[in-house]
Design a protein around this motif. Sequence first.
Motif, PDB file in Angstrom:
ATOM      1  N   PRO A 158      -5.834  -1.691  -1.283  1.00  0.00           N
ATOM      2  CA  PRO A 158      -5.711  -1.855   0.526  1.00  0.00           C
ATOM      3  C   PRO A 158      -7.104  -1.437   0.992  1.00  0.00           C
ATOM      4  O   PRO A 158      -7.710  -0.197   0.460  1.00  0.00           O
ATOM      5  CB  PRO A 158      -4.089  -0.872   0.944  1.00  0.00           C
ATOM      6  CG  PRO A 158      -4.891   0.352  -1.077  1.00  0.00           C
ATOM      7  CD  PRO A 158      -5.400  -0.975  -1.675  1.00  0.00           C
ATOM      8  N   THR A 159      -6.710  -2.079   2.234  1.00  0.00           N
ATOM      9  CA  THR A 159      -7.847  -1.683   3.236  1.00  0.00           C
ATOM     10  C   THR A 159      -7.588  -0.505   3.966  1.00  0.00           C
ATOM     11  O   THR A 159      -6.315  -0.231   4.210  1.00  0.00           O
ATOM     12  CB  THR A 159      -9.157  -2.180   4.536  1.00  0.00           C
ATOM     13  OG1 THR A 159      -7.855  -3.068   4.820  1.00  0.00           O
ATOM     14  CG2 THR A 159      -9.515  -3.424   3.231  1.00  0.00           C
ATOM     15  N   GLY A 212      -2.577   0.040  -4.150  1.00  0.00           N
ATOM     16  CA  GLY A 212      -1.731  -1.002  -4.266  1.00  0.00           C
ATOM     17  C   GLY A 212      -2.232  -1.838  -4.708  1.00  0.00           C
ATOM     18  O   GLY A 212      -3.761  -1.619  -4.785  1.00  0.00           O
ATOM     19  N   THR A 271       2.815  -2.143   6.293  1.00  0.00           N
ATOM     20  CA  THR A 271       1.386  -0.789   6.235  1.00  0.00           C
ATOM     21  C   THR A 271       2.058   0.137   6.562  1.00  0.00           C
ATOM     22  O   THR A 271       3.076   0.071   7.247  1.00  0.00           O
ATOM     23  CB  THR A 271       0.334  -2.138   8.169  1.00  0.00           C
ATOM     24  OG1 THR A 271       0.389  -3.037   7.615  1.00  0.00           O
ATOM     25  CG2 THR A 271      -0.771  -0.588   7.969  1.00  0.00           C
ATOM     26  N   ALA A 313      -3.319   2.408   6.297  1.00  0.00           N
ATOM     27  CA  ALA A 313      -3.790   1.556   4.744  1.00  0.00           C
ATOM     28  C   ALA A 313      -2.189   0.264   4.981  1.00  0.00           C
ATOM     29  O   ALA A 313      -1.619   0.143   4.680  1.00  0.00           O
ATOM     30  CB  ALA A 313      -3.363   2.216   3.558  1.00  0.00           C
ATOM     31  N   LYS A 314      -3.493  -1.269   4.328  1.00  0.00           N
ATOM     32  CA  LYS A 314      -2.700  -2.313   4.242  1.00  0.00           C
ATOM     33  C   LYS A 314      -2.970  -3.726   3.275  1.00  0.00           C
ATOM     34  O   LYS A 314      -4.934  -3.223   3.011  1.00  0.00           O
ATOM     35  CB  LYS A 314      -2.719  -3.226   6.422  1.00  0.00           C
ATOM     36  CG  LYS A 314      -3.724  -3.060   6.288  1.00  0.00           C
ATOM     37  CD  LYS A 314      -3.757  -4.202   8.063  1.00  0.00           C
ATOM     38  CE  LYS A 314      -5.272  -4.509   8.584  1.00  0.00           C
ATOM     39  NZ  LYS A 314      -4.872  -5.434   9.715  1.00  0.00           N
ATOM     40  N   ASN A 315      -2.530  -4.082   3.143  1.00  0.00           N
ATOM     41  CA  ASN A 315      -3.168  -5.314   2.373  1.00  0.00           C
ATOM     42  C   ASN A 315      -2.605  -6.310   2.454  1.00  0.00           C
ATOM     43  O   ASN A 315      -1.448  -6.852   3.300  1.00  0.00           O
ATOM     44  CB  ASN A 315      -3.507  -5.543   0.685  1.00  0.00           C
ATOM     45  CG  ASN A 315      -1.791  -4.418   0.258  1.00  0.00           C
ATOM     46  OD1 ASN A 315      -0.488  -4.713   1.024  1.00  0.00           O
ATOM     47  ND2 ASN A 315      -2.287  -4.367  -0.641  1.00  0.00           N
ATOM     48  N   PRO A 358       0.949  -1.505  -0.389  1.00  0.00           N
ATOM     49  CA  PRO A 358      -0.202   0.096  -0.215  1.00  0.00           C
ATOM     50  C   PRO A 358       0.592   1.076   0.045  1.00  0.00           C
ATOM     51  O   PRO A 358       2.136   1.896   0.466  1.00  0.00           O
ATOM     52  CB  PRO A 358      -0.592   0.014   1.376  1.00  0.00           C
ATOM     53  CG  PRO A 358      -0.248  -0.699   2.487  1.00  0.00           C
ATOM     54  CD  PRO A 358       0.817  -1.701   1.268  1.00  0.00           C
TER      55      PRO A 358
END
Length: 486
Positions: A164-165, A160, A265, A258-260, A132
């Motif tokens: 990403p969430t 990303g 992160t 933000a991470k995937n 992300p």
Amino acid sequence: MELSSWTGLLALLVIAATPLPRPAEAETQPVFAQPIGNQEVVASRSAALKCVVENLGDYQVAWIHLERQMILTIHDKVITSIPRFKLVQDDPNTWVLHISQVQRSDGGLYMCQVNTAPLMSQIGSLKVFEPPKIIDDNSTKSEVSVKSRENVTLTCAATGVPEPTIQWVREDGRPLRAAVVHRGRHSHRGRHRQHGRHDQYSRHDQYGRRDQYGQREQFSRGGESDQNTSRLPETIKGDTLHLVHVTPSDMGAYLCMAKNEIPPTVSKRIQLFVEFKPMIWVPNQLMDGVQGSSVTMRCRSEAYPEPIVYWRKMIGKEGHLIIDERKGKYDIEIRHHEYKTEMLLTIHHLNSSDFGSYKCICENYIGKVDGSITLNEILQPTTERVTTEAYRPWKPVTDIVTFRNGVGEQGGLYGDVYLPDQDELGDDLLEEELERERKRYGLREGYNWEQHNRNKEGDKSSARKVSLQSSLLLVPVLLATFTSKL
């Protein structure tokens, strides 16, 4: 463009760029020994696509990137101008397309083609994963200032692969007091402010009526006491965070994270400032001091932007400013924490001119407020006993009080009222005491206390007579009962 169209177009390009091969026997026709397959790679790393062709003979092999509609290599020559693409041949039958520092645009379908008639080709894919990354240009700036009771929306954009969430948290770990969003709309009515635009809103919300700058909320609820903070979430998912009717308790740092599936992160820190006019609280408004000693006065204020704070000794309407240049006389200490300020004024070696009224003052560009403290002088405590001729010593209360009826018995229409003995008080003081008791119990002026006491004595005598008569009536009954048992 469809895959069949790309294939035909690129095939023509390859045929035009290479000489036609000599006719070959059927048994020597090229064949693909293994499929290219599908590969996955993280961006910035390297990837290798392998095409194995047996019985190639005089035919040539070409690599084509279908997404770009670009011929990359023909036989042992690299055609593309992108320096990250290279051709590596492990053996005469293996043609390896090597890609270094893979980028997201490198993903997609790759074709390995042999210029036979008809053309031979096979397709493989390259999927590029990206960790992300927050896009600052599409996100809220790092610092945002709003007025108290306004709405604000914080935005965080990230890219990303996979997508990403995003979730929001407060840096200090406190719960988020955000609006609930349903289908892209606020659950609260009214317009909201985004990225610092000033709008006006209703002053009615789920926390009751407040003034423009939320003063009542600031001290009455102590930040968040009007809400059940245990029910508020500590994280909220989504690329936007809607804060409704902000108060000073909402001030602080917010993190969008933000991470995937691909580490690491990433996060962006957004500092929210809530501007409101000063408020002040004085723990002790009345203080005492002894000449020669020291005393410390204290005020607490809350305001943003950071206020100017100072002390004044009130002499007249304005008074004069107190500064700590007189070393040894005044000590002024200012303690700041976020939007809270504590002011301490210590006065040493108190003298008669130091007693009086003081003001602690707090002001910023929105408003001004002050708190008052009165410093009173008390005499130096002494262990010596001081008596004068005007007041003779009193006996202990238990020695001088008697009941009103004078016989030491309780009772009376208005309860048990005690009076000092006449010999101890004197006639004048006794009359004053009787007058106070009359007013206390609502008796008429000139009430006859002597008649009151005689009536009370009569009531008690009658009660005693009735009690004796009742006892005599019970004697025959008791004798009869005793005789029957014998």
